[in-house]
Design an enzyme around this catalytic site. Structure first.
Site, mmCIF file in Angstrom:
data_model
loop_
_atom_site.group_PDB
_atom_site.id
_atom_site.type_symbol
_atom_site.label_atom_id
_atom_site.label_comp_id
_atom_site.label_asym_id
_atom_site.label_seq_id
_atom_site.Cartn_x
_atom_site.Cartn_y
_atom_site.Cartn_z
ATOM 1 N N LYS A 51 -1.519 16.620 -8.687
ATOM 2 C CA LYS A 51 -0.625 16.532 -9.832
ATOM 3 C C LYS A 51 0.208 17.807 -10.002
ATOM 4 O O LYS A 51 1.360 17.749 -10.434
ATOM 5 C CB LYS A 51 -1.426 16.233 -11.100
ATOM 6 C CG LYS A 51 -2.046 14.827 -11.109
ATOM 7 C CD LYS A 51 -0.985 13.752 -10.967
ATOM 8 C CE LYS A 51 -1.560 12.356 -11.103
ATOM 9 N NZ LYS A 51 -0.518 11.295 -10.995
ATOM 10 N N SER A 63 3.281 12.543 -13.477
ATOM 11 C CA SER A 63 2.235 13.490 -13.126
ATOM 12 C C SER A 63 1.101 13.356 -14.130
ATOM 13 O O SER A 63 0.610 12.252 -14.385
ATOM 14 C CB SER A 63 2.792 14.917 -13.088
ATOM 15 O OG SER A 63 1.793 15.846 -12.757
ATOM 16 N N ASP A 86 0.873 -1.171 0.000
ATOM 17 C CA ASP A 86 0.000 0.000 0.000
ATOM 18 C C ASP A 86 0.909 1.219 0.000
ATOM 19 O O ASP A 86 1.559 1.514 1.005
ATOM 20 C CB ASP A 86 -0.898 -0.021 1.244
ATOM 21 C CG ASP A 86 -1.817 1.186 1.332
ATOM 22 O OD1 ASP A 86 -1.701 2.105 0.489
ATOM 23 O OD2 ASP A 86 -2.642 1.240 2.263
ATOM 24 N N THR A 143 -6.677 3.959 -19.254
ATOM 25 C CA THR A 143 -6.218 3.082 -18.183
ATOM 26 C C THR A 143 -7.416 2.733 -17.305
ATOM 27 O O THR A 143 -8.553 3.051 -17.625
ATOM 28 C CB THR A 143 -5.141 3.778 -17.327
ATOM 29 O OG1 THR A 143 -5.746 4.884 -16.634
ATOM 30 C CG2 THR A 143 -3.989 4.286 -18.185
ATOM 31 N N ASN A 152 4.177 6.216 -10.082
ATOM 32 C CA ASN A 152 3.097 6.161 -11.058
ATOM 33 C C ASN A 152 1.725 5.951 -10.448
ATOM 34 O O ASN A 152 0.720 6.395 -10.992
ATOM 35 C CB ASN A 152 3.401 5.023 -12.045
ATOM 36 C CG ASN A 152 2.229 4.694 -12.936
ATOM 37 O OD1 ASN A 152 1.918 5.439 -13.845
ATOM 38 N ND2 ASN A 152 1.568 3.593 -12.669
ATOM 39 N N TYR A 154 -7.476 15.968 -7.460
ATOM 40 C CA TYR A 154 -6.520 15.301 -8.345
ATOM 41 C C TYR A 154 -5.618 16.332 -9.013
ATOM 42 O O TYR A 154 -4.397 16.153 -9.093
ATOM 43 C CB TYR A 154 -7.293 14.502 -9.391
ATOM 44 C CG TYR A 154 -6.448 13.796 -10.421
ATOM 45 C CD1 TYR A 154 -5.824 12.585 -10.128
ATOM 46 C CD2 TYR A 154 -6.299 14.318 -11.706
ATOM 47 C CE1 TYR A 154 -5.075 11.919 -11.084
ATOM 48 C CE2 TYR A 154 -5.542 13.667 -12.668
ATOM 49 C CZ TYR A 154 -4.935 12.470 -12.348
ATOM 50 O OH TYR A 154 -4.181 11.820 -13.290
#
Length: 253
Positions: free
Chosen positions: A162, A144, A52, A193, A83, A158
């Site tokens: 980033k 990023s 984790d 993804t 990532n 988010y």
């Protein structure tokens, strides 16, 4: 020839898996740190570890085990590819609660995974790269997003995380280059993804998607070019662009 080793967080799916498979095919040994991974899921030259990334102790232990197994992290040969990431699921702007005076609590998990875990990954990478007996340093690559370059109002947490990744890279890169530790960041545009559902991805025009092959090409460029550090590279469709930081408004700063 000295074995080349990569540590990749979130390396069992999406962008992380694609980079993992690319490097493994080139003869690298890959250590994949991911919460949902097993010994049977990935191929040869790949050591999966169930971690984790938001748990510092688990992350640190995985780095320690990697160091004990390989006894070095080589400059130009080892890339910590930070990532692992998710987008927020609770809508930020919907605060109405008819029966309560307070709004619902925010989903802060994206900040923990997309920024705090990246900071800890870079911190641990720096520590172990400093232990290389030949002084060759290492290479830290932070994944990023274009959300780290532009405003993305639909996912503000988010977006903040980033942007934080870009700030982290720009703070670390000049400081660590003196120790031969290269730090760069990449900022992919829309790549299909597991970050969102198929319904979510369907809202993007097909011609705006960036192929995984382009991402891998940029990653390999940053790994192999030992003169590259402090670079933030936007990857969009079949192109990539180097994004420079802002200049100081006052020359005395």
């Amino acid at each position: 020839m000295q074995e080349r080793v990569a540590v990749i967080t979130g390396g069992s799916s999406g962008m992380g898996l694609t980079v993992t498979e690319s490097l493994a095919a080139q003869g690298w040994h890959i250590v994949v740190l991911d919460r949902s991974v097993s010994e049977t899921e990935l191929g040869p030259n790949i050591s999966p570890k169930a971690v984790d990334v938001t748990n510092y102790n688990q992350l640190a232990e995985a780095f320690l085990q990697t160091w004990k197994a390989h006894n070095r992290l080589d400059f130009g040969y080892v890339t910590v590819f930070a990532n692992a990431g998710i987008a927020e699921k609770k809508p930020f702007y919907e605060t109405q609660q008819p029966e309560e005076l307070l709004p619902h609590p925010l989903d802060m998990q994206p900040l923990a995974i997309d920024l705090e875990a990246v900071i800890n990954t870079a911190y641990l990478a720096m520590h172990f790269m400093r232990m290389n007996q030949d002084g060759k340093g290492g290479c830290i690559l932070i994944n990023s997003s274009t959300a780290g370059l532009y405003s993305t109002p639909n996912v503000p947490i988010y977006c903040a995380a980033k942007h934080g990744c870009l700030g982290l890279m720009r703070a670390l890169a000049p400081q660590l280059m003196g120790e031969k530790i290269r730090v760069n960041s990449i900022h992919p545009s829309v790549i299909h993804t597991g970050l969102m559902s198929n319904k979510g991805w369907s809202s993007f025009p097909e011609d705006l998607f960036t192929p995984m092959s382009k991402l891998v090409a940029v990653v390999n460029m940053l790994i192999k070019d030992e003169g590259m550090f402090a670079q933030s590279i936007e990857v969009i469709m079949d192109q990539h662009f180097f994004r420079k930081g802002n200049e100081y408004s006052n020359a005395d700063v």
